[in-house]
Design a protein around this motif. Structure first.
Motif, PDB file in Angstrom:
ATOM      1  N   ALA A  94       4.361   5.560  -5.435  1.00  0.00           N
ATOM      2  CA  ALA A  94       4.377   5.612  -6.903  1.00  0.00           C
ATOM      3  C   ALA A  94       3.366   6.629  -7.424  1.00  0.00           C
ATOM      4  O   ALA A  94       3.666   7.400  -8.338  1.00  0.00           O
ATOM      5  CB  ALA A  94       4.073   4.225  -7.478  1.00  0.00           C
ATOM      6  N   LYS A  95       2.183   6.659  -6.841  1.00  0.00           N
ATOM      7  CA  LYS A  95       1.152   7.612  -7.280  1.00  0.00           C
ATOM      8  C   LYS A  95       1.609   9.048  -7.023  1.00  0.00           C
ATOM      9  O   LYS A  95       1.479   9.909  -7.894  1.00  0.00           O
ATOM     10  CB  LYS A  95      -0.168   7.331  -6.577  1.00  0.00           C
ATOM     11  CG  LYS A  95      -1.283   8.263  -7.013  1.00  0.00           C
ATOM     12  CD  LYS A  95      -2.627   7.746  -6.567  1.00  0.00           C
ATOM     13  CE  LYS A  95      -3.773   8.635  -6.970  1.00  0.00           C
ATOM     14  NZ  LYS A  95      -3.805   9.072  -8.338  1.00  0.00           N
ATOM     15  N   LEU A  96       2.128   9.308  -5.820  1.00  0.00           N
ATOM     16  CA  LEU A  96       2.595  10.667  -5.515  1.00  0.00           C
ATOM     17  C   LEU A  96       3.729  11.074  -6.446  1.00  0.00           C
ATOM     18  O   LEU A  96       3.795  12.216  -6.896  1.00  0.00           O
ATOM     19  CB  LEU A  96       3.058  10.751  -4.052  1.00  0.00           C
ATOM     20  CG  LEU A  96       1.966  10.736  -2.993  1.00  0.00           C
ATOM     21  CD1 LEU A  96       2.576  10.547  -1.608  1.00  0.00           C
ATOM     22  CD2 LEU A  96       1.153  12.012  -3.047  1.00  0.00           C
ATOM     23  N   TRP A  97       4.626  10.149  -6.736  1.00  0.00           N
ATOM     24  CA  TRP A  97       5.789  10.460  -7.581  1.00  0.00           C
ATOM     25  C   TRP A  97       5.367  10.744  -9.024  1.00  0.00           C
ATOM     26  O   TRP A  97       5.818  11.689  -9.640  1.00  0.00           O
ATOM     27  CB  TRP A  97       6.793   9.324  -7.533  1.00  0.00           C
ATOM     28  CG  TRP A  97       8.009   9.578  -8.350  1.00  0.00           C
ATOM     29  CD1 TRP A  97       8.364   8.968  -9.506  1.00  0.00           C
ATOM     30  CD2 TRP A  97       9.047  10.532  -8.080  1.00  0.00           C
ATOM     31  NE1 TRP A  97       9.542   9.471  -9.977  1.00  0.00           N
ATOM     32  CE2 TRP A  97       9.973  10.433  -9.114  1.00  0.00           C
ATOM     33  CE3 TRP A  97       9.250  11.460  -7.067  1.00  0.00           C
ATOM     34  CZ2 TRP A  97      11.110  11.229  -9.159  1.00  0.00           C
ATOM     35  CZ3 TRP A  97      10.387  12.238  -7.116  1.00  0.00           C
ATOM     36  CH2 TRP A  97      11.302  12.127  -8.151  1.00  0.00           C
ATOM     37  N   ARG A  98       4.480   9.898  -9.549  1.00  0.00           N
ATOM     38  CA  ARG A  98       4.088  10.017 -10.958  1.00  0.00           C
ATOM     39  C   ARG A  98       3.040  11.106 -11.209  1.00  0.00           C
ATOM     40  O   ARG A  98       3.092  11.784 -12.222  1.00  0.00           O
ATOM     41  CB  ARG A  98       3.512   8.698 -11.454  1.00  0.00           C
ATOM     42  CG  ARG A  98       4.509   7.622 -11.662  1.00  0.00           C
ATOM     43  CD  ARG A  98       3.828   6.434 -12.343  1.00  0.00           C
ATOM     44  NE  ARG A  98       4.706   5.295 -12.340  1.00  0.00           N
ATOM     45  CZ  ARG A  98       4.385   4.106 -11.843  1.00  0.00           C
ATOM     46  NH1 ARG A  98       3.199   3.899 -11.338  1.00  0.00           N
ATOM     47  NH2 ARG A  98       5.241   3.129 -11.884  1.00  0.00           N
ATOM     48  N   ASP A  99       2.073  11.220 -10.307  1.00  0.00           N
ATOM     49  CA  ASP A  99       0.872  11.996 -10.614  1.00  0.00           C
ATOM     50  C   ASP A  99       0.772  13.358  -9.956  1.00  0.00           C
ATOM     51  O   ASP A  99      -0.231  14.041 -10.128  1.00  0.00           O
ATOM     52  CB  ASP A  99      -0.379  11.191 -10.229  1.00  0.00           C
ATOM     53  CG  ASP A  99      -0.458   9.860 -10.960  1.00  0.00           C
ATOM     54  OD1 ASP A  99       0.224   9.712 -11.990  1.00  0.00           O
ATOM     55  OD2 ASP A  99      -1.194   8.981 -10.490  1.00  0.00           O
ATOM     56  N   THR A 100       1.769  13.755  -9.182  1.00  0.00           N
ATOM     57  CA  THR A 100       1.681  15.055  -8.523  1.00  0.00           C
ATOM     58  C   THR A 100       2.957  15.848  -8.773  1.00  0.00           C
ATOM     59  O   THR A 100       3.942  15.319  -9.266  1.00  0.00           O
ATOM     60  CB  THR A 100       1.485  14.922  -6.998  1.00  0.00           C
ATOM     61  OG1 THR A 100       2.686  14.406  -6.421  1.00  0.00           O
ATOM     62  CG2 THR A 100       0.309  14.021  -6.661  1.00  0.00           C
ATOM     63  N   GLU A 109       0.827  -1.207   0.000  1.00  0.00           N
ATOM     64  CA  GLU A 109       0.000   0.000   0.000  1.00  0.00           C
ATOM     65  C   GLU A 109       0.866   1.262   0.000  1.00  0.00           C
ATOM     66  O   GLU A 109       0.609   2.201  -0.758  1.00  0.00           O
ATOM     67  CB  GLU A 109      -0.923  -0.006   1.219  1.00  0.00           C
ATOM     68  CG  GLU A 109      -1.846   1.197   1.281  1.00  0.00           C
ATOM     69  CD  GLU A 109      -2.721   1.171   2.534  1.00  0.00           C
ATOM     70  OE1 GLU A 109      -2.834   2.233   3.172  1.00  0.00           O
ATOM     71  OE2 GLU A 109      -3.276   0.100   2.850  1.00  0.00           O
ATOM     72  N   SER A 110       1.910   1.272   0.827  1.00  0.00           N
ATOM     73  CA  SER A 110       2.774   2.461   0.860  1.00  0.00           C
ATOM     74  C   SER A 110       3.563   2.604  -0.437  1.00  0.00           C
ATOM     75  O   SER A 110       3.810   3.714  -0.904  1.00  0.00           O
ATOM     76  CB  SER A 110       3.701   2.454   2.089  1.00  0.00           C
ATOM     77  OG  SER A 110       4.535   1.327   2.093  1.00  0.00           O
ATOM     78  N   ASN A 111       3.951   1.470  -1.047  1.00  0.00           N
ATOM     79  CA  ASN A 111       4.626   1.536  -2.352  1.00  0.00           C
ATOM     80  C   ASN A 111       3.702   2.104  -3.420  1.00  0.00           C
ATOM     81  O   ASN A 111       4.124   2.914  -4.255  1.00  0.00           O
ATOM     82  CB  ASN A 111       5.110   0.151  -2.777  1.00  0.00           C
ATOM     83  CG  ASN A 111       6.386  -0.258  -2.093  1.00  0.00           C
ATOM     84  OD1 ASN A 111       7.135   0.580  -1.601  1.00  0.00           O
ATOM     85  ND2 ASN A 111       6.644  -1.546  -2.052  1.00  0.00           N
ATOM     86  N   MET A 112       2.446   1.684  -3.399  1.00  0.00           N
ATOM     87  CA  MET A 112       1.487   2.196  -4.381  1.00  0.00           C
ATOM     88  C   MET A 112       1.262   3.693  -4.179  1.00  0.00           C
ATOM     89  O   MET A 112       1.194   4.454  -5.143  1.00  0.00           O
ATOM     90  CB  MET A 112       0.173   1.418  -4.294  1.00  0.00           C
ATOM     91  CG  MET A 112       0.299   0.000  -4.821  1.00  0.00           C
ATOM     92  SD  MET A 112      -1.135  -1.067  -4.553  1.00  0.00           S
ATOM     93  CE  MET A 112      -2.483  -0.053  -5.027  1.00  0.00           C
ATOM     94  N   ARG A 113       1.177   4.108  -2.920  1.00  0.00           N
ATOM     95  CA  ARG A 113       0.972   5.535  -2.638  1.00  0.00           C
ATOM     96  C   ARG A 113       2.200   6.344  -3.063  1.00  0.00           C
ATOM     97  O   ARG A 113       2.073   7.423  -3.654  1.00  0.00           O
ATOM     98  CB  ARG A 113       0.690   5.729  -1.154  1.00  0.00           C
ATOM     99  CG  ARG A 113       0.416   7.159  -0.823  1.00  0.00           C
ATOM    100  CD  ARG A 113      -0.068   7.326   0.561  1.00  0.00           C
ATOM    101  NE  ARG A 113      -0.111   8.760   0.823  1.00  0.00           N
ATOM    102  CZ  ARG A 113      -0.807   9.291   1.754  1.00  0.00           C
ATOM    103  NH1 ARG A 113      -1.553   8.543   2.522  1.00  0.00           N
ATOM    104  NH2 ARG A 113      -0.784  10.592   1.937  1.00  0.00           N
TER     105      ARG A 113
END
Length: 170
Positions: free
Chosen positions: A32-38, A26-30
């Motif tokens: 990755a999302k923060l890195w790619r999408d923000t 879950e923390s890895n997914m979060r």
């Protein structure tokens, strides 16, 4: 590639509530999302996840979003997290792609340790090979056998083989 983060030193270690805790899926997914999408920078992402910038950069490498240069000992990315590009303003319509009659020029560049290989002399490459072989010898001198040590040796040997193939092929 831009170098974007050096490991934390004792003068800039930040207290982090999740320090030392394992990374979860879950923390890895979060992450990755923060890195790619923000457009959030590395320090803010680390704070948001309760981690240090150093561990966050290391985890970005582990999940394949950034690289690590064993020659310069720096994490690398094709973007700088401290000056991440902002999304275009909604009032500015995106430009439509256009075709023109000029020929398309495609270049392939090879980088060694973050430096364009064409800028390196054969002597520079041989020096890098010697340095890596020294690292291999140090690892092989460790009497305790481990899978990670063997994997590190294999990776370094593959790096040397790639450098030799490159220098012989140019």
């Amino acid at each position: 590639m831009k170098h974007f983060f050096r490991a934390a030193t004792t003068s800039n270690i930040i207290e982090a509530p999740n320090h030392g805790k394992p990374w979860t899926q879950e923390s890895n997914m979060r992450l990755a999302k923060l890195w790619r999408d923000t457009d959030t920078d590395l320090r803010d992402i680390a704070t948001d996840l309760g981690r240090t910038p150093s561990s966050t950069a290391s985890q970005l490498k582990e999940i394949g979003l950034v690289g690590y240069c064993s020659v310069t000992h720096q994490y690398t990315s094709n973007r700088d997290p401290y000056t991440r590009p902002k999304a275009p303003s909604p009032s500015t319509p995106p430009e439509a792609p256009t075709m023109n009659s000029s020929a398309i020029n495609i270049e392939t560049k090879i980088f060694i340790g973050g430096i364009e290989a064409g800028d390196l002399s054969d002597a520079d490459i041989f020096s890098r090979i010697a340095r890596i072989e020294g690292e291999i010898d140090k690892l092989k001198a460790i009497r305790a056998k481990s899978k990670k040590r063997d994997a590190a040796v294999k990776k370094l040997e593959d790096d040397v083989a790639a450098l030799v193939a490159y220098v012989d092929g140019r």
